[in-house]
Design a protein around this motif. Structure first.
Motif, short mmCIF file in Angstrom:
data_model
loop_
_atom_site.label_atom_id
_atom_site.label_comp_id
_atom_site.label_asym_id
_atom_site.label_seq_id
_atom_site.Cartn_x
_atom_site.Cartn_y
_atom_site.Cartn_z
N LEU A 185 -30.36 5.21 0.93
CA LEU A 185 -29.05 5.83 1.12
C LEU A 185 -28.13 5.52 -0.04
N ASP A 186 -27.13 6.35 -0.22
CA ASP A 186 -26.07 6.10 -1.19
C ASP A 186 -25.12 5.07 -0.57
N ALA A 187 -24.93 3.95 -1.27
CA ALA A 187 -24.10 2.87 -0.72
C ALA A 187 -22.67 3.34 -0.45
N ALA A 188 -22.14 4.22 -1.30
CA ALA A 188 -20.77 4.71 -1.08
C ALA A 188 -20.69 5.53 0.20
N GLU A 189 -21.74 6.30 0.51
CA GLU A 189 -21.75 7.07 1.75
C GLU A 189 -21.83 6.14 2.95
N VAL A 190 -22.64 5.09 2.85
CA VAL A 190 -22.73 4.11 3.93
C VAL A 190 -21.36 3.50 4.21
N ALA A 191 -20.66 3.13 3.13
CA ALA A 191 -19.33 2.53 3.29
C ALA A 191 -18.37 3.52 3.92
N GLN A 192 -18.39 4.76 3.46
CA GLN A 192 -17.49 5.78 4.02
C GLN A 192 -17.75 5.99 5.50
N GLN A 193 -19.01 6.20 5.86
CA GLN A 193 -19.34 6.49 7.25
C GLN A 193 -19.07 5.30 8.15
N ALA A 194 -19.28 4.09 7.64
CA ALA A 194 -18.97 2.89 8.43
C ALA A 194 -17.47 2.80 8.67
N ALA A 195 -16.67 3.06 7.62
CA ALA A 195 -15.21 2.99 7.77
C ALA A 195 -14.71 4.01 8.78
N VAL A 196 -15.26 5.22 8.74
CA VAL A 196 -14.84 6.27 9.67
C VAL A 196 -15.25 5.91 11.09
N ALA A 197 -16.50 5.49 11.27
CA ALA A 197 -17.01 5.19 12.61
C ALA A 197 -16.26 4.03 13.25
N LEU A 198 -15.87 3.06 12.44
CA LEU A 198 -15.18 1.87 12.96
C LEU A 198 -13.67 2.08 13.08
N GLY A 199 -13.17 3.20 12.55
CA GLY A 199 -11.71 3.37 12.50
C GLY A 199 -11.09 2.29 11.65
N ALA A 200 -11.73 1.98 10.51
CA ALA A 200 -11.29 0.87 9.66
C ALA A 200 -9.87 1.11 9.13
N ASP A 201 -9.18 0.01 8.92
CA ASP A 201 -7.84 0.09 8.36
C ASP A 201 -7.88 0.35 6.86
N LYS A 202 -8.92 -0.15 6.21
CA LYS A 202 -9.07 0.06 4.77
C LYS A 202 -10.55 0.23 4.41
N LEU A 203 -10.77 1.09 3.41
CA LEU A 203 -12.05 1.18 2.73
C LEU A 203 -11.79 0.78 1.30
N ILE A 204 -12.51 -0.22 0.80
CA ILE A 204 -12.30 -0.75 -0.54
C ILE A 204 -13.58 -0.55 -1.34
N LEU A 205 -13.48 0.17 -2.46
CA LEU A 205 -14.63 0.51 -3.27
C LEU A 205 -14.51 -0.22 -4.61
N LEU A 206 -15.40 -1.19 -4.82
CA LEU A 206 -15.39 -1.99 -6.05
C LEU A 206 -16.43 -1.45 -7.01
N GLY A 207 -15.97 -0.78 -8.05
CA GLY A 207 -16.85 -0.24 -9.07
C GLY A 207 -16.45 -0.75 -10.44
N GLU A 208 -16.89 -0.07 -11.48
CA GLU A 208 -16.55 -0.51 -12.84
C GLU A 208 -15.15 -0.08 -13.25
N ALA A 209 -14.72 1.10 -12.83
CA ALA A 209 -13.43 1.63 -13.27
C ALA A 209 -12.28 0.97 -12.53
N ALA A 210 -11.22 0.67 -13.27
CA ALA A 210 -10.02 0.07 -12.67
C ALA A 210 -9.11 1.18 -12.16
N GLY A 211 -9.54 1.89 -11.15
CA GLY A 211 -8.75 2.98 -10.59
C GLY A 211 -8.84 4.22 -11.45
N LEU A 212 -7.96 5.17 -11.20
CA LEU A 212 -7.91 6.45 -11.91
C LEU A 212 -6.71 6.49 -12.83
#
Length: 436
Positions: A185-212
Motif C-alpha cells: 500500500l501507499d503509506a500516505a493513503e494508509v495515513a489518510q484513511q486511518a485519519a478519516v476512519a478515526l476522526g483524527a484531529d490532525k494528520l501530519i505528513l513528514l516528508g522531505e519538503a518543508a511545506g509548500l
C-alpha cells in the motif's frame, strides 16, 4: 522575552497548545527517507514526548527507499505505471521483509528507557497488527498491478480500543485481504484513511519538503483543498508532493480538521508546528484558522490586549473594558487560532449618513500582510449595507495609510455634529473622509 531562559517564555506560550492537544488523536506519517537518513531517533523522541503529554498517536511509516535499495542490490527493476510499481511475488518478498524489519526497529526504539535520554521513565506500548484491510488495484489501463493494493477499510474500533489503553499504534504500508493475502500500500493513503476512519484531529505528513511555497519562495502557511488540488494535479504521479497533497485534500474533505505538511529534515518541525501559533509548515484545512469575523463579548479580553500597546504609545485613544463591551457590535476582528491579531470598528452617525472608521489595529507580529486592508474592506461593506454615504477617521500617526486607501483631508467642521462636539482639541487629530 526572558533573556536568561528563553525556553521559559516559549514554554509559557506553548501551554495553550499542550492543553488543547491532550486527549486528541494524531495520525503521523513518517516517510521511509527519514529512517534511511538517520532521522528516526529524533522523531521517536518527539513521539514519546507527545505521548507523555496525552496525545493519542497512530504512526504510519514508509519503506519506499529501503525497498528500492533492496531491489537494486538484487538486480531487480520493478515495472512502474502512474507512480506505482507492479508488486509481483518477487517484489512483495522484499516489501514484507523490510516492513517487518522497520516495524521491529521502531518498536525497539520506542522501548528504550535509558537514563539521560528523553525516553527515560516513559512507558510506551507500541502495537501493530492486521488493522488495515486492503484490496488489489486490479487491472488498470491494461496493467495488472498484481499485489499492489489500496485501502479497503481501517479497523477503527480496534485501533480506538488500543488507543484507549494508552498504546501507540504502528501501521505499516501493508494491508490484508479477507482471503489472507498481503498487499503493498501507499503509506500516505494508509495515513489518510486511518485519519478519516478515526476522526483524527490532525494528520501530519513528514516528508522531505518543508511545506509548500509560492512562486516567490514564500511559505504558504495555509491552503484549502480547493487551493491545493491544482498543485496536486500538476505534480508528477507517485511523487511525494502528489501523494501528500492527495492524502491532505482527501482527509480534509472527509472531516479531518487539519493536515500538516512538514519536513523531517528539520529537527524542530514536529514540535514547532504543534506548539507555536504560526507553525513551520503548510496546513491544509477546510476551515481557515485565521478568519475575519464579527466581535463577540468573549473577545473583549483579546481586544484589550491588542490595543493596550497602541494606546500606551498614544496612537489610539484608550478604551475601557466597559466601553468595549458596550460597543462590541461595532467591531470586526481577525482571529488567528484563538488570538485577536487585528480589529476595526464602525460607529454609525445615521443622522449624517456617515460612519466613523475607528480603532484600526493590527498586532505588531502580523503587519505587512494586507490585514489592515481586509479590515477596511469589511467596514466599508458594512457601511454601504447600512446606507451610509461616507466614512471618516481621526488619526494622529497614520494619515498616509488612509490617504493610500482613498481618504481625503477634511476639517472638524465636516464631522457629524455629535462627533464635532466631542472632538478632542488637545490631540489635534487629522480628520479624513472617504466617500462610499
Amino acid at each position: 522575552m526572558n533573556k536568561r531562559f528563553p525556553f521559559v517564555d516559549w514554554f509559557r506560550n506553548s501551554s495553550p497548545y499542550i492543553n488543547a492537544h491532550r486527549g486528541r488523536t494524531f495520525v503521523i506519517l513518517i516517510e521511509g527517507e527519514a529512517m534511511a537518513e538517520g532521522r528516526g531517533e529524533q522523531l521517536i523522541q518527539d513521539l514519546a514526548l507527545l505521548h507523555t503529554l496525552g496525545v493519542r498517536l497512530v504512526v504510519v511509516y514508509g519503506i519506499r527507499p529501503q525497498v528500492r535499495q533492496a531491489l537494486r542490490d538484487d538486480g531487480i527493476t520493478p515495472y512502474r505505471h502512474e507512480g506505482r510499481w507492479v508488486a509481483d511475488d518477487t517484489i512483495m518478498a522484499r516489501v514484507e521483509r523490510i516492513a517487518a524489519e522497520q516495524r521491529l526497529w521502531l518498536e525497539a526504539r520506542l522501548s528504550v528507557g535509558l537514563p539521560n535520554t528523553p525516553l527515560h521513565g516513559v512507558e510506551l506500548t507500541a502495537v501493530s497488527g492486521n488493522l488495515v484491510m486492503a484490496k488489489p488495484l486490479g487491472v488498470r489501463e491494461g496493467i495488472d498491478y498484481d499485489r499492489s493494493g489500496e485501502v479497503r477499510r481501517v479497523r477503527a474500533t480496534a485501533i480506538q480500543g488500543l488507543l484507549d489503553q494508552g498504546s501507540l499504534v504502528v501501521l505499516p504500508p501493508l494491508g490484508f485481504s479477507s482471503t489472507g493475502e498481503v498487499f503493498d500500500l501507499d503509506a500516505a493513503e494508509v495515513a489518510q484513511q486511518a485519519a478519516v476512519a478515526l476522526g483524527a484531529d490532525k494528520l501530519i505528513l513528514l516528508g522531505e519538503a518543508a511545506g509548500l511555497h509560492d512562486a516567490s519562495g514564500q511559505l504558504q502557511r495555509q491552503l484549502t483543498p480547493a487551493e491545493a488540488t491544482p498543485l496536486m494535479e500538476r505534480a508528477a504521479p507517485g511523487s511525494e508532493l502528489a501523494r501528500h497533497l492527495g492524502a491532505a485534500c482527501g482527509a480534509a474533505r472527509h472531516g479531518v480538521a487539519r493536515t500538516h505538511l512538514l519536513s523531517w529534515l528539520d529537527h524542530d518541525a514536529l514540535l514547532g508546528e504543534l506548539f507555536t501559533r504560526d507553525g513551520v509548515g503548510t496546513m491544509i484545512t477546510q476551515h481557515r484558522y485565521e478568519q475575519l469575523r464579527a466581535a463577540e463579548l468573549a473577545d473583549v479580553g483579546g481586544l484589550l490586549e491588542l490595543l493596550e500597546p497602541l494606546e500606551r504609545r498614544g496612537m489610539l485613544v484608550a478604551r475601557s473594558r466597559e466601553r468595549l463591551e458596550h460597543e462590541i457590535d461595532d467591531y470586526v476582528l481577525i482571529d488567528r487560532d484563538g488570538m485577536v491579531i487585528g480589529c476595526a470598528a464602525l460607529h454609525c452617525f445615521g443622522d449624517a449618513e456617515m460612519g466613523e472608521l475607528a480603532c484600526v489595529a493590527v498586532h505588531g507580529d502580523y503587519r505587512g500582510g494586507a490585514r489592515g486592508e481586509l479590515l477596511l474592506a469589511e467596514v466599508e461593506r458594512r457601511a454601504r449595507r447600512l446606507g451610509l454615504t461616507a466614512l471618516f477617521a481621526l488619526t494622529t500617526h497614520t494619515a498616509h495609510w488612509f490617504f493610500e486607501h482613498g481618504f481625503q483631508l477634511a476639517s472638524v467642521a465636516d464631522l457629524p455634529p455629535m462627533k464635532r462636539e466631542a472632538y478632542n482639541q488637545a490631540r489635534k487629530s487629522k480628520v479624513l473622509i472617504k466617500a462610499l
